[in-house]
Write a protein that holds these residues in place. Structure first.
Motif, PDB file in Angstrom:
ATOM      1  N   VAL A   1       0.852  -1.197   0.000  1.00 44.03           N
ATOM      2  CA  VAL A   1       0.000   0.000   0.000  1.00 44.03           C
ATOM      3  C   VAL A   1       0.884   1.242   0.000  1.00 44.03           C
ATOM      4  N   PHE A   2       0.664   2.118  -0.968  1.00 42.43           N
ATOM      5  CA  PHE A   2       1.416   3.363  -1.061  1.00 42.43           C
ATOM      6  C   PHE A   2       0.499   4.579  -0.989  1.00 42.43           C
ATOM      7  N   ARG A   3      -0.801   4.362  -0.987  1.00 47.10           N
ATOM      8  CA  ARG A   3      -1.752   5.469  -0.962  1.00 47.10           C
ATOM      9  C   ARG A   3      -2.274   5.663   0.452  1.00 47.10           C
ATOM     10  N   LEU A   4      -2.398   6.913   0.828  1.00 50.66           N
ATOM     11  CA  LEU A   4      -2.938   7.284   2.132  1.00 50.66           C
ATOM     12  C   LEU A   4      -4.093   8.241   1.905  1.00 50.66           C
ATOM     13  N   ASP A   5      -5.264   7.906   2.438  1.00 45.50           N
ATOM     14  CA  ASP A   5      -6.411   8.799   2.375  1.00 45.50           C
ATOM     15  C   ASP A   5      -6.355   9.699   3.598  1.00 45.50           C
TER      16      ASP A   5
ATOM     17  N   ILE B   1      11.352  -8.742  -6.018  1.00 49.91           N
ATOM     18  CA  ILE B   1      11.220  -8.028  -4.748  1.00 49.91           C
ATOM     19  C   ILE B   1      11.879  -6.664  -4.893  1.00 49.91           C
ATOM     20  N   VAL B   2      11.119  -5.618  -4.534  1.00 52.96           N
ATOM     21  CA  VAL B   2      11.588  -4.243  -4.630  1.00 52.96           C
ATOM     22  C   VAL B   2      11.661  -3.678  -3.221  1.00 52.96           C
ATOM     23  N   GLU B   3      12.801  -3.067  -2.879  1.00 53.68           N
ATOM     24  CA  GLU B   3      12.951  -2.411  -1.586  1.00 53.68           C
ATOM     25  C   GLU B   3      12.854  -0.908  -1.781  1.00 53.68           C
ATOM     26  N   THR B   4      12.203  -0.252  -0.843  1.00 49.49           N
ATOM     27  CA  THR B   4      12.046   1.192  -0.928  1.00 49.49           C
ATOM     28  C   THR B   4      12.042   1.806   0.459  1.00 49.49           C
ATOM     29  N   ASP B   5      12.390   3.081   0.506  1.00 54.01           N
ATOM     30  CA  ASP B   5      12.325   3.811   1.765  1.00 54.01           C
ATOM     31  C   ASP B   5      11.093   4.712   1.806  1.00 54.01           C
ATOM     32  N   LEU B   6      10.191   4.539   0.852  1.00 52.84           N
ATOM     33  CA  LEU B   6       8.951   5.321   0.814  1.00 52.84           C
ATOM     34  C   LEU B   6       7.845   4.602   1.571  1.00 52.84           C
ATOM     35  N   MET B   7       7.059   5.380   2.323  1.00 54.45           N
ATOM     36  CA  MET B   7       5.912   4.792   3.013  1.00 54.45           C
ATOM     37  C   MET B   7       4.630   5.105   2.237  1.00 54.45           C
ATOM     38  N   PHE B   8       4.211   6.360   2.275  1.00 51.45           N
ATOM     39  CA  PHE B   8       2.957   6.758   1.634  1.00 51.45           C
ATOM     40  C   PHE B   8       3.180   8.008   0.780  1.00 51.45           C
ATOM     41  N   PRO B   9       3.764   7.851  -0.425  1.00 56.37           N
ATOM     42  CA  PRO B   9       3.988   9.024  -1.270  1.00 56.37           C
ATOM     43  C   PRO B   9       2.719   9.528  -1.960  1.00 56.37           C
ATOM     44  N   ASN B  10       1.711   8.673  -2.121  1.00 53.13           N
ATOM     45  CA  ASN B  10       0.470   9.084  -2.780  1.00 53.13           C
ATOM     46  C   ASN B  10      -0.566   9.436  -1.716  1.00 53.13           C
ATOM     47  N   VAL B  11      -0.906  10.719  -1.645  1.00 48.91           N
ATOM     48  CA  VAL B  11      -1.866  11.194  -0.653  1.00 48.91           C
ATOM     49  C   VAL B  11      -3.121  11.647  -1.378  1.00 48.91           C
ATOM     50  N   LEU B  12      -4.255  11.167  -0.888  1.00 50.30           N
ATOM     51  CA  LEU B  12      -5.552  11.530  -1.443  1.00 50.30           C
ATOM     52  C   LEU B  12      -6.368  12.151  -0.313  1.00 50.30           C
TER      53      LEU B  12
END
Length: 178
Positions: free
Chosen positions: A117-121, A160-171
């Motif tokens: 999950v990368f989207r945050l409402d 497998i993809v590693e990232t340091d992003l939590m929730f870059p997509n904000v709605l």
């Protein structure tokens, strides 16, 4: 015999441009001053291409939604909806102030449980200012310093993809209101 009068005096007249020039002289500085107060600001939200594509595919297929309710009086309240079940996470205020460190820890915990999950409402109350919302979005964009990166499986190729992003997509979830 009649005398013919010449109308040469009526044929020329002076046009008084002073009122028009006064208006122009008054309006031009007003327009120039109003431009100085209009500022456009942007938030740089570049995401690595591999993560962006994987996040988009994951968001399309994901049944999990993460909602953050922001209140000045109550603090933060996460609500994770997964498979029809809601799981609340509360981050209360600390000394009548938002506890940003606890918010970051709770968001990281939610992200490790739901790495796809990368989207945050975001659902702020009316008393929350825009500058505060931008600070919250910045806080939730990346994982805490020194924490382990989050790994997820790319749905397209299975890697497998590693990232340091939590929730870059904000709605914004409550644009119209509650």
């Amino acid at each position: 015999m009649r005398h013919l009068r010449s109308r040469t005096g009526d044929a020329t007249f002076d046009l008084n441009l002073a009122p028009i020039l006064d208006i122009i002289v008054s309006i031009v500085p007003l327009l120039l001053l109003s431009i100085a107060f209009v500022q456009v600001k942007m938030i740089d939200t570049t995401v690595p291409q591999v993560v962006a594509e994987a996040a988009q595919r994951a968001n399309e297929k994901s049944e999990t939604t993460v909602t953050l309710k922001v209140s000045r009086a109550k603090g933060f309240s996460f609500e994770v909806l997964r498979d029809g079940r809601k799981a609340p996470f509360e981050v209360p205020n600390k000394n009548n102030q938002w506890d940003m460190q606890a918010l970051h820890v709770a968001a990281f915990d939610i992200k490790t449980r739901n790495p796809e999950v990368f989207r945050l409402d975001l659902a702020p109350e009316a008393d929350v200012e825009l500058n505060q919302l931008v600070g919250i979005m910045d806080e939730l964009r990346r994982i805490p310093d020194g924490a382990k990166k989050v790994a997820f499986t790319d749905p397209a190729n299975g890697k497998i993809v590693e990232t340091d992003l939590m929730f870059p997509n904000v709605l914004f979830a409550n644009v119209i209101g509650n």
